[in-house]
Design an enzyme around this catalytic site. Structure first.
Site, PDB file in Angstrom:
ATOM      1  N   HIS A 272      35.852  34.002  41.029  1.00  0.00           N
ATOM      2  CA  HIS A 272      34.747  34.734  41.645  1.00  0.00           C
ATOM      3  C   HIS A 272      34.060  35.685  40.671  1.00  0.00           C
ATOM      4  O   HIS A 272      32.956  36.163  40.952  1.00  0.00           O
ATOM      5  CB  HIS A 272      35.232  35.493  42.892  1.00  0.00           C
TER       6      HIS A 272
ATOM      7  N   ASP B 104      40.939  30.413  42.874  1.00  0.00           N
ATOM      8  CA  ASP B 104      40.250  31.589  42.321  1.00  0.00           C
ATOM      9  C   ASP B 104      40.662  31.859  40.877  1.00  0.00           C
ATOM     10  O   ASP B 104      40.951  32.994  40.502  1.00  0.00           O
ATOM     11  CB  ASP B 104      40.527  32.816  43.191  1.00  0.00           C
TER      12      ASP B 104
ATOM     13  N   SER C 163      39.767  42.456  39.124  1.00  0.00           N
ATOM     14  CA  SER C 163      39.910  41.020  39.326  1.00  0.00           C
ATOM     15  C   SER C 163      40.014  40.285  37.991  1.00  0.00           C
ATOM     16  O   SER C 163      39.180  40.468  37.102  1.00  0.00           O
ATOM     17  CB  SER C 163      38.715  40.473  40.113  1.00  0.00           C
TER      18      SER C 163
END
Length: 496
Positions: free
Chosen positions: A143, A174, A252
């Site tokens: 993402h 992901d 992230s």
């Protein structure tokens, strides 16, 4: 322990011993000595008695302290001091490893407008983290680079940003792999080694570049649970590790380090909760990397293509003639595109998967007294790999072989990194139905989007490969289509 030291200090004070010696009755030989000697002898004997009392009291408190520490060790396995040292060691090791491994990722992305598929939305900038792995690659979250148009990477302590190319992306898990051709970037960079799935209450350190600053950040936490979790980005169900360390935007793609090795990749947090984050575990990471290395691109995670029901209800078990020593799950729906459609039947009871017994609630044993849904065993299989299942059918047991492969749904869950297809005829706009199209109705798209389209998107199964649900999304008004403006949001019947 500090309380024991304070008590012992008070007990060893002279005033306490003076009080202790009052009214003490010693053995008769000592009494005769005190009566027959002068005051100097009395002082010597009193000192001897005091030393004996001190020795006994010291032995008492040392024994008590040791018993308490021993009890703590028995219950928790580590003393508080050792536990603190291990946590600090983990934190320090994470910092040292991060300086030459963790990078900051800058991504410029541009997503399509699914309501107006011939144009894109405005560009947006996102930032995340990543880290170097073997083979001169950088691992980050999908993402972070989804719908990317331009990706830059900056290493710690360096003002220069280097151009990066996205080699592979797995939106279901992901994860993404970046490569950098510039040799200058790799000077002094060290790859991180992948470890194992941590046990509960083990300490981890999450390293990355979260919002609120520009420099590298390290946060500590412990493992709370390990179980399949909904991956928000890819809308898939895979194993994840929950930790109590804060994972904020920018974290992230950063590594979670335990004992000088990577225990996972930070990727999401729990909305509305404090200090509840999730990391992608090493088995999922290795499955993604090995798939890319073997096939040259990301293939996906395997699925049986089944909808199963638990068999915890006693009457349900009796209906299908399940003996008390038999456990398993009931097959209620089978995807026609899966190999299981040729092998299994509706109302089969799956008893074991690759020899692993499946409980009535659909779980299988996992590590020490933990359980996990058997879907995890399926997802860890490689594409075109066989699995042996034992089923109960009409009261008889059968052992069957099924070829596993990734299965695409009738309505795509996501369409990152590619433009949507569309067809315009006489001002009528036709598009294939996708979940990103429904997401254009807002965050509450499940309730605000057309109900009939939403139900088909979530529940309908394909009947053949590459099948699409085509809808008339809107009518661009013109003389030629006057009077047809209300035909929007309708499914178009297709032949074949």
């Amino acid at each position: 322990m500090a309380s024991f030291v304070r008590i012992a200090r008070n007990l060893f004070s002279s005033s306490f011993y003076s009080h202790l010696l009052k009214g003490c009755h010693f053995a008769s030989p000592g009494t005769k000595t005190i009566q027959n000697v002068d005051s100097q002898s009395l002082s010597i004997v009193e000192n001897n008695i005091t030393q004996q009392t001190k020795s006994k009291l010291t032995q008492f408190f040392v024994t008590s302290s040791a018993s308490v520490v021993k009890s703590y060790k028995f219950r928790y396995g580590r003393t508080p001091v050792k536990k603190a040292r291990e946590a600090n060691a983990t934190h320090n090791a994470a910092v040292e490893l991060a300086l030459n491994s963790v990078v900051k990722v800058f991504s410029v992305s541009c997503s399509p407008n699914y309501l107006l598929p011939w144009q894109n939305k405005s560009q947006r900038e996102t930032m995340g983290s990543g880290f170097v792995i073997l083979g001169r690659k950088i691992l980050t979250n999908a993402h972070v680079v989804a719908d990317h148009a331009f990706v830059l990477v900056r290493k710690h302590g360096c003002p220069t940003k280097y151009r990066a190319e996205v080699k592979a992306v797995g939106h279901e898990c992901d994860l993404a792999i970046l490569v950098i051709e510039n040799e200058e970037f790799w000077d002094g960079m060290n790859p991180l080694e992948l470890g194992d799935v941590p046990f509960l209450q083990e300490a981890v350190a999450v390293v990355g570049y979260p919002q609120g600053g520009d420099n590298i950040s390290v946060t500590k936490g412990v493992v709370s649970r390990v179980e399949p979790t909904q991956y928000v980005h890819g809308a898939s169900q895979l194993m994840a590790i929950q930790i109590d360390a804060a994972i904020n935007p920018g974290n992230s793609g950063g590594p979670a380090i335990m004992s000088n090795k990577v225990a996972g990749v930070a990727f999401q947090n729990l909305s509305g909760a404090e200090n509840i984050g999730y990391i992608i575990p090493v088995p999922v990471i290795k499955h993604f990397i090995s798939g890319v290395e073997e096939n040259g691109k990301y293939i996906g995670f395997c699925s049986l293509g089944l909808s199963c029901q638990t068999t915890e209800n006693v009457h349900l078990r009796d209906h299908f003639s399940m003996q008390p020593d038999k456990t398993g799950v009931l097959v209620s729906k089978i995807n026609p595109l899966s190999d299981a459609y040729k092998v299994l039947k509706k109302d089969d009871i799956i008893l074991t998967f690759d020899g692993v017994p499946i409980a009535n609630d659909g779980t299988v044993p996992f590590r020490n007294r933990e359980r996990i849904t058997f879907d995890h065993l399926v997802s860890m299989k490689k594409p075109i790999e066989k699995a042996i299942v034992r089923v109960l059918r009409d009261g008889q047991e059968h052992e069957l072989s099924i070829i596993l492969q990734p299965i695409q749904p009738l309505v795509p869950v996501h369409q990152f990194d590619k433009l949507p297809s569309y067809y315009i005829f006489a001002g009528l706009v036709f598009v294939p139905l996708t979940q990103p199209y429904l997401h254009e109705y807002g965050e509450d798209w499940y309730n605000t989007s057309p109900r009939r389209l939403c139900e088909r998107a979530l529940r309908e199964l394909p009947k053949k490969a590459n099948q699409q649900l085509v809808i008339l999304s809107q009518v661009l008004m013109d003389d030629i289509n006057a009077g047809y403006e209300r035909l929007a949001e309708l499914q178009v019947p297709t032949s074949g």
